[in-house]
Motif scaffolding. Structure first.
Motif, PDB file in Angstrom:
ATOM      1  N   GLU A   1       0.833  -1.212   0.000  1.00 28.13           N
ATOM      2  CA  GLU A   1       0.000   0.000   0.000  1.00 28.13           C
ATOM      3  C   GLU A   1       0.866   1.259   0.000  1.00 28.13           C
ATOM      4  O   GLU A   1       0.591   2.225  -0.723  1.00 28.13           O
ATOM      5  N   CYS A   2       1.911   1.254   0.807  1.00 27.57           N
ATOM      6  CA  CYS A   2       2.769   2.442   0.850  1.00 27.57           C
ATOM      7  C   CYS A   2       3.517   2.626  -0.466  1.00 27.57           C
ATOM      8  O   CYS A   2       3.710   3.763  -0.917  1.00 27.57           O
ATOM      9  N   CYS A   3       3.917   1.528  -1.099  1.00 26.62           N
ATOM     10  CA  CYS A   3       4.577   1.674  -2.406  1.00 26.62           C
ATOM     11  C   CYS A   3       3.631   2.343  -3.405  1.00 26.62           C
ATOM     12  O   CYS A   3       4.069   3.134  -4.243  1.00 26.62           O
ATOM     13  N   THR A   4       2.343   2.040  -3.323  1.00 25.04           N
ATOM     14  CA  THR A   4       1.395   2.637  -4.273  1.00 25.04           C
ATOM     15  C   THR A   4       1.218   4.138  -4.028  1.00 25.04           C
ATOM     16  O   THR A   4       0.648   4.826  -4.875  1.00 25.04           O
ATOM     17  N   ALA A   5       1.683   4.625  -2.900  1.00 29.07           N
ATOM     18  CA  ALA A   5       1.578   6.063  -2.630  1.00 29.07           C
ATOM     19  C   ALA A   5       2.708   6.836  -3.297  1.00 29.07           C
ATOM     20  O   ALA A   5       2.773   8.052  -3.177  1.00 29.07           O
ATOM     21  N   LEU A   6       3.613   6.137  -3.993  1.00 29.17           N
ATOM     22  CA  LEU A   6       4.568   6.823  -4.869  1.00 29.17           C
ATOM     23  C   LEU A   6       4.038   6.649  -6.279  1.00 29.17           C
ATOM     24  O   LEU A   6       3.985   5.532  -6.805  1.00 29.17           O
ATOM     25  N   TYR A   7       3.615   7.755  -6.870  1.00 28.36           N
ATOM     26  CA  TYR A   7       2.928   7.673  -8.148  1.00 28.36           C
ATOM     27  C   TYR A   7       3.903   7.647  -9.312  1.00 28.36           C
ATOM     28  O   TYR A   7       3.923   8.529 -10.142  1.00 28.36           O
ATOM     29  N   GLY A   8       4.741   6.635  -9.347  1.00 25.29           N
ATOM     30  CA  GLY A   8       5.598   6.402 -10.497  1.00 25.29           C
ATOM     31  C   GLY A   8       5.197   5.072 -11.112  1.00 25.29           C
ATOM     32  O   GLY A   8       4.591   4.232 -10.455  1.00 25.29           O
ATOM     33  N   SER A   9       5.546   4.868 -12.352  1.00 31.21           N
ATOM     34  CA  SER A   9       5.237   3.615 -13.026  1.00 31.21           C
ATOM     35  C   SER A   9       6.230   2.540 -12.592  1.00 31.21           C
ATOM     36  O   SER A   9       7.094   2.769 -11.747  1.00 31.21           O
ATOM     37  N   PHE A  10       6.142   1.370 -13.238  1.00 35.17           N
ATOM     38  CA  PHE A  10       7.070   0.278 -12.926  1.00 35.17           C
ATOM     39  C   PHE A  10       8.523   0.701 -13.136  1.00 35.17           C
ATOM     40  O   PHE A  10       9.418   0.210 -12.463  1.00 35.17           O
TER      41      PHE A  10
ATOM     42  N   ALA B   1       5.620  13.882   1.196  1.00 34.10           N
ATOM     43  CA  ALA B   1       4.848  12.778   0.612  1.00 34.10           C
ATOM     44  C   ALA B   1       5.717  11.556   0.356  1.00 34.10           C
ATOM     45  O   ALA B   1       5.405  10.750  -0.524  1.00 34.10           O
ATOM     46  N   GLY B   2       6.779  11.400   1.065  1.00 35.30           N
ATOM     47  CA  GLY B   2       7.635  10.229   0.898  1.00 35.30           C
ATOM     48  C   GLY B   2       6.961   8.994   1.485  1.00 35.30           C
ATOM     49  O   GLY B   2       6.840   8.865   2.706  1.00 35.30           O
ATOM     50  N   PRO B   3       6.521   8.065   0.648  1.00 36.18           N
ATOM     51  CA  PRO B   3       5.744   6.927   1.167  1.00 36.18           C
ATOM     52  C   PRO B   3       6.561   5.961   2.012  1.00 36.18           C
ATOM     53  O   PRO B   3       6.001   5.250   2.843  1.00 36.18           O
ATOM     54  N   MET B   4       7.887   5.925   1.802  1.00 38.04           N
ATOM     55  CA  MET B   4       8.705   5.045   2.637  1.00 38.04           C
ATOM     56  C   MET B   4       8.911   5.663   4.021  1.00 38.04           C
ATOM     57  O   MET B   4       9.115   4.953   5.002  1.00 38.04           O
TER      58      MET B   4
END
Ligand code: FAD
Length: 289
Positions: free
Chosen positions: A91-100, A118-121
């Motif tokens: 879930e936290c990884c999805t909070a970084l809006y970058g592609s694969f 907004a750093g999701p990590m």
């Protein structure tokens, strides 16, 4: 973009190689942030990936995440028996809006070190009461609560020449129940608020607010609080901020709503997550939010 002033890239193989770091020589991890803007003060980079640190190590004490672990590696980590908090990693990884493409290079340590609100990590590490290991420039080691690593908008406890080595999530946090909420002004925009609740097995409750605040803010309760007690706690936060991704009053208002949703979710019955999951990263827009 090219960093035209950089003339040396040194692969780090042992800690002594970090002695090259300084005002004009920076650590390089995935490069997704470093190569995103001009860095005309830099003449050199020291590549941390060549250390070859194991990305993820599970021990009886918990999960150690190397600073060089990519978001893609973290998101794909299979769960373990009892790891109720495991979905939070993805879930936290999805909070970084970058592609694969971004997920495959962006590192956990690079995200913490960049220290965007907004750093999701940062959200993940703070919410699970992780501890970070900092390799200080003078050769000493320092263990710190992850929630205190980011001190403001793009500021951390790191000093010139220091390196974030790893993030340790305690086993007890991985066995807690968690609830995750994020909100942004646009569907693929940078998070305006990321709010995470953690209900420990002994009944203690921790609410962690990030992205809406300049630094992680945590509210702790001996048991799951009432709606009014939690609302009072959120209303007492004084670190809201305004930028292109949201106004301070909006961030405060939505965080209160998300906090109450989290409280109600954790008040309800527990849903045991699937035995394993190997999620795939998003394939959305490449646009930098
Ligand atoms: C399309 C796109 C979307 C993005 N969305 C977000 C987002 O939503 N939220 C967000 O927070 N970021 C976002 N970013 C920024 C960036 O991708 C992430 O912060 C990423 O995690 C940075 O990791 P990296 O390994 O690429 O770091 P790098 O670019 O290699 O380094 C970033 C900075 O951290 C320093 N550094 C790296 N590792 C360490 C270490 N171990 N110890 C000390 N210093 C270190 C570097 O010297 C540099 O100053 C986005 C970037 C792109 C391109």
């Amino acid at each position: 973009m090219d960093l035209n002033t950089v003339v040396t890239i040194t692969p780090a193989r042992e800690r002594a190689d970090l002695g090259l770091l300084g005002e004009t020589v920076a650590p390089l991890a995935g490069g997704s942030e470093l190569f995103a803007d001009p860095r005309v003060h830099l003449t050199g980079l020291v590549d941390l990936q060549s250390f070859g640190w194991p990305a993820l190590t599970v021990t009886p004490e918990g999960l150690e995440i190397a600073a060089t672990c990519t978001l893609a590696q973290l998101a794909a980590l299979p769960t373990r028996p009892g790891w109720t908090a495991h979905p939070l990693l993805f879930e936290c990884c999805t909070a970084l809006y970058g592609s694969f493409k971004v997920w495959n290079v962006a590192t956990v340590g690079g995200n913490l070190a960049t220290a965007l609100p907004a750093g999701p990590m940062t959200s993940l590490a703070a919410a699970l009461d992780a501890e970070v290991l900092v390799w200080r420039r003078d050769g000493s080691d320092e263990h710190l609560p992850a929630a205190g690593f980011v001190t403001g908008d793009m500021t951390t406890v790191l000093r010139t020449g220091d390196v974030l080595r790893s993030i340790h999530i305690p086993d007890a946090s991985l066995r807690a129940r968690t609830a995750f909420r994020k909100i942004a002004l646009s569907p693929i925009g940078r998070s305006g608020a990321v709010v995470i609740g953690r209900l420990d097995r002994d009944g203690r409750f921790t609410l962690t607010v990030t992205a809406a605040t300049l630094r992680p803010v945590q509210l702790r309760y001996a048991t799951l609080p009432t709606a009014s007690a939690l609302r009072a706690g959120v209303d007492g936060i004084d670190a809201w901020f305004t930028d292109a991704h949201g106004a301070a009053d909006w961030r405060a208002a939505v965080s209160a709503v998300l906090a109450e949703e989290i409280r109600q979710q954790l008040e309800g019955p527990e849903h045991v997550p699937a035995a394993t999951r190997a999620e795939t990263p998003p394939t959305g827009s490449e646009a930098r939010p």
